[in-house]
Design a protein around this motif. Structure first.
Motif, mmCIF file in Angstrom:
data_model
loop_
_atom_site.group_PDB
_atom_site.id
_atom_site.type_symbol
_atom_site.label_atom_id
_atom_site.label_comp_id
_atom_site.label_asym_id
_atom_site.label_seq_id
_atom_site.Cartn_x
_atom_site.Cartn_y
_atom_site.Cartn_z
ATOM 1 N N CYS A 106 0.738 -1.195 0.015
ATOM 2 C CA CYS A 106 -0.080 -0.071 0.127
ATOM 3 C C CYS A 106 1.010 1.287 -0.059
ATOM 4 O O CYS A 106 0.477 2.330 -0.710
ATOM 5 C CB CYS A 106 -0.728 0.158 1.425
ATOM 6 S SG CYS A 106 -2.269 -1.433 1.101
ATOM 7 N N LEU A 107 1.999 1.049 0.570
ATOM 8 C CA LEU A 107 2.839 2.410 0.930
ATOM 9 C C LEU A 107 3.626 2.536 -0.517
ATOM 10 O O LEU A 107 3.743 3.658 -0.962
ATOM 11 C CB LEU A 107 3.834 2.236 1.858
ATOM 12 C CG LEU A 107 3.240 2.247 3.495
ATOM 13 C CD1 LEU A 107 4.660 1.966 4.507
ATOM 14 C CD2 LEU A 107 2.968 3.634 3.578
ATOM 15 N N LEU A 110 0.994 4.131 -2.723
ATOM 16 C CA LEU A 110 0.787 5.506 -2.187
ATOM 17 C C LEU A 110 2.018 6.475 -2.882
ATOM 18 O O LEU A 110 1.560 7.666 -3.421
ATOM 19 C CB LEU A 110 0.731 5.686 -0.876
ATOM 20 C CG LEU A 110 0.579 7.129 -0.252
ATOM 21 C CD1 LEU A 110 -0.555 7.650 -0.589
ATOM 22 C CD2 LEU A 110 0.740 7.010 1.327
ATOM 23 N N SER A 111 3.225 5.713 -2.831
ATOM 24 C CA SER A 111 4.545 6.644 -3.411
ATOM 25 C C SER A 111 4.249 7.016 -4.872
ATOM 26 O O SER A 111 4.438 7.994 -5.313
ATOM 27 C CB SER A 111 5.786 5.846 -3.236
ATOM 28 O OG SER A 111 5.919 5.600 -1.732
ATOM 29 N N VAL A 114 1.407 9.643 -5.529
ATOM 30 C CA VAL A 114 1.551 10.799 -5.022
ATOM 31 C C VAL A 114 2.712 11.507 -5.737
ATOM 32 O O VAL A 114 2.577 12.666 -6.267
ATOM 33 C CB VAL A 114 1.976 10.876 -3.478
ATOM 34 C CG1 VAL A 114 2.713 12.334 -2.887
ATOM 35 C CG2 VAL A 114 0.658 10.687 -2.779
ATOM 36 N N SER A 135 9.335 5.274 -1.882
ATOM 37 C CA SER A 135 8.917 3.903 -1.550
ATOM 38 C C SER A 135 9.801 3.194 -0.473
ATOM 39 O O SER A 135 9.397 2.707 0.306
ATOM 40 C CB SER A 135 8.545 3.140 -2.785
ATOM 41 O OG SER A 135 7.806 3.522 -3.664
#
Length: 220
Positions: A106-107, A110-111, A114, A135
């Motif tokens: 998920c991170l 997200l990276s 964004v 990331s």
């Protein structure tokens, strides 16, 4: 040559993200140190390649610093600390490996969501390297949060710093004096952390963060 430069740079940056996931997955202290060594080696290759394609000789100094300090000196020192403190056990992971890996995915997503739109006007090589670097930083933070062992949290911090170096080199580098000062700051911080680990072990006979919190709570 342009496509080759692009592909090789992304191969190294993507490999760094992959090895960050391997750090999250590892639950043995010795294996964690070995994987961090691989993390540092890939970082040095990535920085060296950026030095070549950007025609920036000073980045070769950064690559050499990564090899000498992060791939050799720090892992050897961590192994010795582990032997001196008699730490030869599994690392407890908050929430378990499965949940941690899912959060890591998920991170990374997200990276990408964004960073890519935010750097749409930048050079394609730089913007995607910055997404990979973010990331790596977020995965390092996740490792620090989900590990209860102080040494594994130190490794998480250093992997986070590797992501910052990747970001700086991907964005056309940073001044040599800054690179050298950062390297020595990390080395000094590592020495201080090592001293504190020995003192904590002597005082409380553990480096488990949860156990230290329990001892602190019991003394109130």
């Amino acid at each position: 040559m342009g496509n080759l430069s692009f592909d090789v740079a992304h191969l190294f940056a993507g490999s760094l993200v992959l090895v960050s996931f391997m750090l999250l997955y590892q639950d043995r202290m010795s294996g964690l140190i070995n994987i961090f060594t691989a993390h540092a080696v890939i970082l040095s290759f990535s920085v060296g390649w950026q030095a070549y394609i950007q025609h920036s000789p000073h980045l070769f100094v950064t690559a050499a610093i990564a090899i000498i300090f992060k791939a050799v000196m720090i892992p050897v020192s961590l192994q010795r600390i582990m032997e001196r403190l008699r730490i030869h056990r599994d690392i407890e992971i908050i929430g378990g490996i499965g949940v941690t890996m899912l959060l890591g995915i998920c991170l990374v997503a997200l990276s990408l969501v964004v960073m890519l739109p935010a750097t749409a006007a930048a050079d394609p090589l730089a913007r995607e390297d910055l997404a990979f670097a973010l990331s790596v930083v977020l995965l390092g933070l996740l490792m620090m949060v989900t590990r209860r062992n102080a040494i594994s949290q130190v490794i998480g911090f250093m992997s986070l710093e590797n992501g910052l170096i990747l970001a700086a080199t991907g964005a056309k580098g940073m001044p040599l004096v800054v690179e050298i000062s950062v390297a020595f700051s990390v080395l000094i911080a590592f020495i201080v952390i090592g001293i504190f680990l020995f003192r904590i072990r002597e005082r409380f006979d553990t480096v488990d963060v949860q156990e230290l919190d329990r001892v602190r709570g019991g003394r109130r």
